[in-house]
Design a protein around this motif. Structure first.
Motif, PDB file in Angstrom:
ATOM      1  N   ILE A   1     -73.034  22.184  29.548  1.00 52.06           N
ATOM      2  CA  ILE A   1     -73.831  22.225  31.100  1.00 52.06           C
ATOM      3  C   ILE A   1     -74.275  24.088  31.200  1.00 52.06           C
ATOM      4  O   ILE A   1     -74.741  23.927  31.794  1.00 52.06           O
ATOM      5  CB  ILE A   1     -72.181  22.355  32.057  1.00 52.06           C
ATOM      6  CG1 ILE A   1     -71.952  21.261  32.387  1.00 52.06           C
ATOM      7  CG2 ILE A   1     -72.539  23.378  33.319  1.00 52.06           C
ATOM      8  CD1 ILE A   1     -72.931  19.785  32.717  1.00 52.06           C
TER       9      ILE A   1
ATOM     10  N   THR B   1     -67.593  21.836  33.883  1.00 51.37           N
ATOM     11  CA  THR B   1     -68.777  21.605  34.706  1.00 51.37           C
ATOM     12  C   THR B   1     -68.370  22.856  35.122  1.00 51.37           C
ATOM     13  O   THR B   1     -69.990  23.587  35.918  1.00 51.37           O
ATOM     14  CB  THR B   1     -69.496  20.341  35.290  1.00 51.37           C
ATOM     15  OG1 THR B   1     -68.475  19.402  34.844  1.00 51.37           O
ATOM     16  CG2 THR B   1     -70.589  20.203  35.912  1.00 51.37           C
TER      17      THR B   1
ATOM     18  N   SER C   1     -71.564  14.408  32.857  1.00 55.72           N
ATOM     19  CA  SER C   1     -70.498  14.929  33.027  1.00 55.72           C
ATOM     20  C   SER C   1     -69.492  14.201  32.588  1.00 55.72           C
ATOM     21  O   SER C   1     -68.608  13.162  31.942  1.00 55.72           O
ATOM     22  CB  SER C   1     -69.762  15.884  33.439  1.00 55.72           C
ATOM     23  OG  SER C   1     -70.620  17.538  33.112  1.00 55.72           O
TER      24      SER C   1
END
Ligand SMILES: Nc1ncnc2c1ncn2[C@@H]1O[C@H](COP(=O)(O)OP(=O)(O)O)[C@@H](O)[C@H]1O
Ligand SMILES: [Mg+2]
Lengths: 787, 241
Positions: free
Chosen positions: A30, A326, A369
Motif C-alpha cells: 500500500i 492498509t 486490499s
C-alpha cells in the motif's frame, strides 16, 4: 459484541506474530502504491496546470538567423495559435566564489511585456527593465546552488566580451523545469544554469536585431504537431533550421515525463508483488487456523451457526490484517511521498509541488486490499464451510506421508532421519513449498536488480570518466578555429597536452530512418579521449568512413558495410553518401566518429577545430581557470573532476534512500514468508517436536528439524533469485536505452553477495525469533492430548 | 521374586516428593510426600485411578518435570535440580518412554522412527533388530498413517528400547487400544523385560494389568497407599479385563 467476534479478537492476539508479518507486507504494498500513484498524479496535475498557466509551447525550433519578417508566414501555418521568437545563446559565466568558469543558456525575453509562450514564474525580484541592457533574471536552481539573489552581480561573456550583469530577479520556466546542460548526462546546477535577458540587449550583442534564432509555438487543440513541424521546417530550411521538435523531444519535458511514467508503471507492478505475497501468507495462515479449529467449527455448526457467519468469521480475520496493513501503508506512503516530493523539488522546479493523496487512490487501496483479503481467505473459508460437523468432531487423522520422489534415489537411504523429515515435509506440500521458494527468489531478485541500477550508474561514470574521457578539461570554441589555435592553448597555464577535435552537426538518413547528431573528428594519435566499447576496451577509428555507436546503428537500421546519407548542417549543407566502416557498443547513445583528416575533407576545411581536450597540471588549475575566463574565443569548459564530484554529491543521497527502500522491501517479503511458514510449521508440528524432546533430542536438534525446512527453501530460492536477477540485469539495459546514454550490463559478485547475505540473515534472524518459542514447548502437555 | 531384586543396584530413589500445581486460587497437590525406590531389573506397576498422580510421578522420574520439593536420584546422581541440558542427556541415554498416544513421527517410516533414536544414543541396538523384537520386521518401510494403532504403539516400543535404556517408562501404553491389541503390546513389553533385562515401570488404572508385575504400587490422591507383590505373576496372555 457477539461471542463469535470475541473469539475472533482472541485469535488475533494469539496469532499476532503472523499478523504483523502480513500487515507489514500489505503495508509495503500500500505504501509503495499510495506513494508512487499519488506522486504520479501530483506530478501530472502540477505539470498540466503549470504548463497551462505558463503557456508552455507545443513546438520548438532553433535556426541560425531568421529575419523577423518571416513571422507572419509562420503564424499563418494551419494549427498555430501563438508564436514567440527569441534569441538563445550559450555563454560562459564567472560565478562569484566559483573558481572554474560556469556556463549558461541565455534566453531572451521581451522587456516590455510577458512572453506569449513559456512565461516565467518569478520567485523573487522583478522583470528586466527596458533600456537596462545589464539586467538579468537567473533560474532558481542556478541561483540557489550558487547563493545568488536579486541585487547581486554576475559576469557573463556576451559575444566575446565580459559583461557584469545585475540580477533583478530569480525565476523558473516550464521550458527548464529540470536544467541539464546540452550534451551532458548529469545535472550540475552550480556550473550550468539558465538566464533570461532583455531581447533588445541580447539581439544587439549577437547581431540579431530584427531577427531571431529560436521560436516556440503553441497549437490549437487538435492540431497535428507533425504537420506543423513539417511546414515550419520547409519555411526555415534556408535559415539554418535544426528542425522543429515537439514537446516529446524537448529535453526538460522528456525527462520529467519519463519520471512521471516511471511512477505510473512502478505504482502498478511493485504493489502487485506485495499483494501476491500477502495473499499467499494470508492463505497459509488461515488454512492452518481452520485446521486447528475444525472442532470448534463443528461445534458452531452443531449449535446452528450458518455457513455464512462462519465464512464471515474467517474473512474477518483476513480483513483485520489487511485493513491494519492498509492504514499503516497509507501513513507510510504519505510520509515517504512527502520525502520524495522534497527530493523532487531539488531537481524539478515547479511554482509549487505539493504531495497530495487523491481520494480515488485511497479508495482503490482499500478496495484492492479487501479483494486480497477475500482471495487470501477463500480456500480456508471453503474448507471450513465444507467441513461436515460429524467428521470435524473427530481429531485430524495422522498426516499421511509417503515416499517422495527423492526417496527413489539411493543417497536418500544414507541420509539421517532428520534430513528425511525436512525433505518429506517440503515434498508433502509441493505448491506451498514452491511458492515459498518463488517468494524468496523474488526478494533476492529485488535486491540484485535494485543494486544493479546503481552499479549501472557507477559503470557509466567509470567508463565515461575514467576510460573514455581522460582529459582534465574539455574546451569548446565559440566558432571553429584554425588549427594553430591549438598551440595557443598549450600556452595556457598548466596545460601539458592538447588534443583537438572537430564537431559537425549532421542529419543521418538510411532510407526512411533519420537521426540528428554530430560527427566528432578525432586524431588518430590520441590519449585523452578514447572510444571505448562495452568491455571497456579502446577502439580505433577506422581510416575511412564512419564509426557509429551500436545504438545509433540500430536506430538507423544500418550495419557495417551499409552506406548512409550524411546531411551536413554546416558549410555548404551538402548531402554525401558514406559507408559505415565500424560500430562500437559505446555507452553514449548517439555518436558518430571519424578521423579528423577525413572530416576536414568532408567539410572542405583545412584543419579547423571546434575545441580541445586538455591535460592540465592540477597545481595550476586556478591560474588555468582565470586565463580561460579571460579568453573570449572559448565558449565553455567542462572540468572532469568537478563534474564528477557534483554528480557524486547529488546521487549519493538519492542512492542511499533508494537502497534503503529496496533492502526494506526485500526484507519484508523474506521475513513475511519465512516467519509465517516457520510459525505454521511450529503450530503443525509442535507436538511432534515436543515428543522428540521427550526422546532426548536437544533444543538444537529440534531447531534444525523445524528451521531446516525454511533454510532449505531459502537456499533453493536464492539461486533462482540470482538467475532472475541476472536475466533482469541483462534485459534492463535494452529497456532503458536512450539517445543520451546506455546503461552497461553489469552483474557484480558484490551485489549477489549482498542479496545472499541479506536474505540469508533474514531467514536466520526470523528463525531465531521462532526458536525462542521452542524453549517454551510444554513437554508434559503434549503427552496428555493429541493435537 | 522380590528377594531376587533386593540386592540389585538402585536405579531410582525418590524421597518426600511433593508436586503442587497452582491453578489460580486453588492449589492441586498432584504428589503428596511420595518416597520410593526402584531397583534394576524389576517390573513395577503403578496402579491408581485417573488423577491420582501416576503420570506426574513418572514424568518426574523421566526427567520431563521437576518436583516442587523432595529429591529424585538416578543411580547416585541428584536429578532434582538438574538443568535442561542434563535432563536432555538423561532422557537421551537412560530412559525409554512409551505413552498412551504413540507420538511417533508421521513423516518417517517405522524404521526411520527407530533410527532417529539410534542416531543419538550411545550404544544402541540395530534399528532393524529393535523392530524384529516387537514383531514388525515386515512393516519397516511403512509410514505411521499406513499402520494400525497397535502397530504404531509397537513402533513406539521399538523406538524406546532401541537405545538400550536403563529403564522403560510406560504411561498407560494400552489406554488407546482395544483389549486384544493391548495384550499384544503388553506381551512385547514383557518380552523386552525378559530378554534384555530392562527395568520396566508401567502405569495403569487397570488392576488386571497389575498381575503381570514383580511389584505393585497403588496410588491415591497423590500418595502411595499400598505396596505389594502379586502372589502369582501372570503372563500378559493370561490377563483378562
Ligand atoms: N499441568 C497441570 N496443571 C494443573 N494440574 C495438573 C497438571 N498436571 C496434572 N495435574 C493434576 O494433578 C493431578 C494428578 O495428575 P496425573 O499425574 O496426570 O494423574 P494420573 O496420571 O494418575 O491420571 C490431577 O488432579 C491433575 O488434574
Ligand atoms: Mg496419567
Amino acid at each position: 459484541m457477539t461471542a463469535l467476534n470475541i473469539k475472533l479478537f482472541r485469535e488475533i492476539r494469539h496469532l499476532r506474530g503472523q499478523l504483523i508479518a502480513i500487515i507489514l507486507v500489505i503495508a509495503s504494498g500500500i505504501a509503495s502504491f499510495v506513494m508512487m500513484r499519488s506522486m504520479y498524479s501530483s506530478l501530472l496535475l502540477t505539470l498540466t496546470s503549470y504548463y497551462e498557466t505558463a503557456r508552455f509551447a507545443d513546438v520548438f525550433v532553433s535556426a541560425r538567423r531568421v529575419p523577423e519578417t518571416i513571422v507572419p508566414q509562420l503564424a499563418s501555418i494551419n494549427g498555430v495559435a501563438a508564436i514567440e521568437t527569441r534569441t538563445v545563446v550559450d555563454v560562459m559565466v564567472d560565478v562569484p566564489g566559483l573558481k572554474e568558469p560556469a556556463s549558461a543558456t541565455v534566453v531572451s525575453i521581451p522587456e516590455d511585456r510577458r512572453p506569449n509562450l513559456n512565461d516565467l514564474h518569478m520567485m523573487s525580484g522583478s522583470w528586466v527593465r527596458p533600456g537596462h541592457e545589464h539586467d538579468v533574471i537567473l533560474s532558481a536552481a542556478f541561483a540557489e546552488a550558487n547563493h545568488l539573489s536579486q541585487g547581486d552581480q554576475i559576469s557573463v561573456v556576451i559575444n566575446g566580451k565580459w559583461k557584469s550583469l545585475l540580477i533583478t530577479g530569480v525565476a523558473i520556466s516550464p521550458e527548464y523545469i529540470i536544467e541539464v546542460s546540452p550534451g551532458s548526462i548529469m545535472i550540475d546546477n552550480k556550473r550550468y544554469g539558465v538566464m533570461w535577458m532583455g531581447r533588445e540587449a541580447l539581439s544587439a550583442a549577437y547581431d540579431m536585431k530584427g531577427a531571431f534564432n529560436s521560436a516556440v509555438f503553441s497549437l490549437y487543440p487538435g492540431a497535428s504537431v507533425n504537420s506543423v513541424r513539417e511546414k515550419i521546417d520547409v519555411i526555415l530550411k534556408q535559415y539554418g533550421s535544426m528542425g522543429a521538435i515537439g514537446r516529446g523531444d524537448q529535453l526538460s519535458h522528456r525527462l520529467i515525463s519519463d519520471e512521471i511514467r516511471q511512477n505510473e508503471v512502478s505504482a502498478l507492478y511493485i504493489p502487485v508483488i506485495f499483494f501476491s505475497v500477502a495473499v499467499f501468507l494470508l492463505n497459509i495462515a488461515l488454512v492452518r487456523l481452520v485446521s486447528t479449529q475444525r472442532m470448534y467449527v463443528a461445534i458452531l455448526k452443531a449449535f446452528g451457526y450458518s455457513n455464512l457467519s462462519i465464512a464471515l468469521h474467517y474473512i474477518g480475520f483476513a480483513v483485520v490484517a489487511v485493513l491494519g496493513g492498509t492504514v499503516l501503508g497509507m501513513i507510510l506512503g504519505y510520509y515517504f511521498g512527502v520525502q520524495m516530493t522534497e527530493l523532487y523539488t531539488r531537481f524539478y522546479r515547479f511554482p509549487i509541488l505539493r504531495f497530495t493523496m487523491p481520494e480515488d487512490v485511497l479508495v482503490l487501496s482499500v478496495v484492492v486490499s479487501l479483494i486480497a483479503a477475500v482471495f487470501g481467505a477463500s480456500s480456508a473459508v471453503r474448507s471450513a464451510v465444507q467441513l461436515p460437523p460429524a467428521e470435524a468432531m473427530r481429531p485430524e487423522s495422522p498426516k499421511a506421508f509417503k515416499s517422495g520422489i527423492l526417496d527413489r534415489f539411493a543417497f536418500m537411504r544414507s541420509v539421517s532421519p532428520i534430513t528425511h523429515m525436512i525433505i518429506r515435509n517440503i515434498e508433502r506440500r509441493p505448491v506451498k513449498s514452491s511458492i515459498s521458494v518463488v517468494m524468496i527468489a523474488l526478494a533476492t531478485a529485488i535486491l540484485i536488480v535494485g543494486r544493479f541500477m546503481f552499479d549501472a550508474v557507477d559503470g557509466v561514470i567509470d567508463t565515461q570518466f575514467n576510460r573514455a574521457q581522460r582529459d582534465d578539461a574539455a574546451l569548446t570554441f565559440r566558432q571553429p578555429l584554425s588549427s594553430p589555435a591549438a598551440f595557443d592553448l598549450l600556452r595556457l597555464p598548466g596545460v601539458m597536452r592538447v588534443e583537438c577535435f572537430r564537431m559537425v552537426g549532421v542529419d543521418l538518413r538510411n532510407g526512411q530512418y533519420v537521426k540528428r547528431g554530430a560527427i566528432t573528428g578525432l586524431p588518430q594519435d590520441r590519449d585523452l579521449r578514447r572510444v571505448v566499447d562495452g568491455r571497456n576496451r579502446s577502439v580505433d577509428i577506422p581510416a575511412h568512413g564512419l564509426l557509429l555507436t551500436s545504438f545509433l546503428a540500430r536506430q538507423l537500421h544500418a550495419r557495417v558495410g551499409d552506406s548512409i546519407d550524411v546531411g551536413l548542417l554546416e558549410q555548404d549543407r551538402r548531402t554525401v553518401r558514406m559507408p559505415i566502416t565500424a560500430v562500437v557498443d559505446e555507452i553514449m547513445g548517439v555518436q558518430v566518429y571519424m578521423r579528423n583528416e577525413e572530416l576536414w575533407k568532408l567539410v572542405r576545411e583545412d584543419g579547423t577545430i571546434s575545441g580541445a581536450y586538455l591535460k592540465v597540471d592540477h597545481s595550476k588549475l586556478d591560474d588555468f581557470y582565470a586565463r580561460v575566463k579571460q579568453t573570449p574565443a572559448i565558449a565553455g569548459v567542462m572540468v572532469r573532476e568537478t563534474a564528477l564530484r557534483s554528480f557524486n554529491e547529488t546521487y549519493s543521497e538519492n542512492m542511499w534512500i533508494s537502497t534503503t527502500a529496496i533492502v526494506f522491501f526485500a526484507v519484508v517479503i523474506a521475513f513475511g514468508v519465512v516467519y509465517n511458514s516457520a510459525r505454521i510449521a511450529l503450530s503443525e508440528r509442535g507436538n511432534e517436536l515436543a515428543s522428540l524432546r521427550v526422546l532426548g533430542l536437544t533444543r538444537g536438534e529440534i531447531t534444525i528439524i523445524l528451521l531446516g525446512e525454511q533454510v532449505a527453501l531459502t537456499m533453493a530460492g536464492i539461486p533462482i533469485g540470482v538467475a532472475i536477477g541476472y536475466a533482469m540485469c541483462a534485459w534492463l539495459p535494452t529497456a532503458f536505452e536512450t539517445d543520451i546514454f546506455r546503461i552497461p550490463f553489469s552483474f557484480t559478485l558484490r551485489n549477489v553477495g549482498l542479496a545472499v547475505v541479506v536474505i540469508f540473515s533474514v531467514t536466520i534472524v526470523t528463525g531465531s525469533l521462532i526458536r525462542r518459542r521452542l524453549n517454551t514447548l510444554d513437554l508434559v502437555a503434549v503427552l496428555k492430548s493429541r493435537e | 521374586m522380590h528377594e531376587a531384586h533386593s540386592d540389585r543396584p538402585v536405579i531410582f530413589k525418590v524421597e518426600n516428593l511433593v508436586k503442587t500445581y497452582s491453578m489460580g486460587e486453588v492449589e492441586v497437590r498432584a504428589l503428596d510426600d511420595v518416597s520410593l525406590t526402584i531397583r534394576s531389573g524389576e517390573q513395577l506397576v503403578i496402579l491408581g485411578a485417573s488423577g491420582s498422580g501416576k503420570s506426574t510421578l513418572m514424568n518426574i522420574l523421566g526427567g520431563l518435570d521437576t518436583p516442587t520439593t523432595g529429591h529424585v536420584f538416578y543411580r547416585n546422581e541428584d536429578l532434582t535440580h538438574a538443568n535442561d541440558d542434563r535432563l536432555t542427556q538423561f532422557r537421551r541415554r537412560g530412559v525409554g518412554f512409551v505413552f498412551q498416544f504413540y507420538n511417533i513421527i508421521p513423516s518417517l517410516t517405522a524404521l526411520e522412527n527407530v533410527q532417529l533414536v539410534c542416531d543419538i544414543a550411545d550404544s544402541p541396538m540395530k534399528a532393524t533388530d529393535a523392530l524384529a523384537l516387537v514383531g514388525l520386521s515386515d512393516r519397516m518401510h511403512h509410514f505411521p498413517s499406513q499402520m494400525s494403532g497397535g502397530e504404531q504403539q509397537r513402533v513406539a516400543i521399538a523406538r524406546a528400547v532401541a537405545k538400550n535404556p536403563d529403564v522403560l517408562l510406560c504411561d498407560e501404553p494400552t489406554g488407546a487400544l482395544d483389549f486384544k491389541t493391548g495384550i499384544l503390546v503388553l506381551d512385547v513389553i514383557e518380552q523386552v523385560h525378559r530378554e534384555l533385562d530392562t527395568t520396566v515401570v508401567l502405569i495403569t488404572h487397570n488392576a488386571s494389568i497389575a498381575e503381570m508385575a514383580d511389584r505393585v504400587i497403588r496410588m491415591q490422591s497423590g500418595k502411595i497407599v499400598e505396596e505389594f507383590e502379586p502372589t502369582v505373576r501372570k503372563k500378559p496372555s493370561e490377563l483378562t479385563w
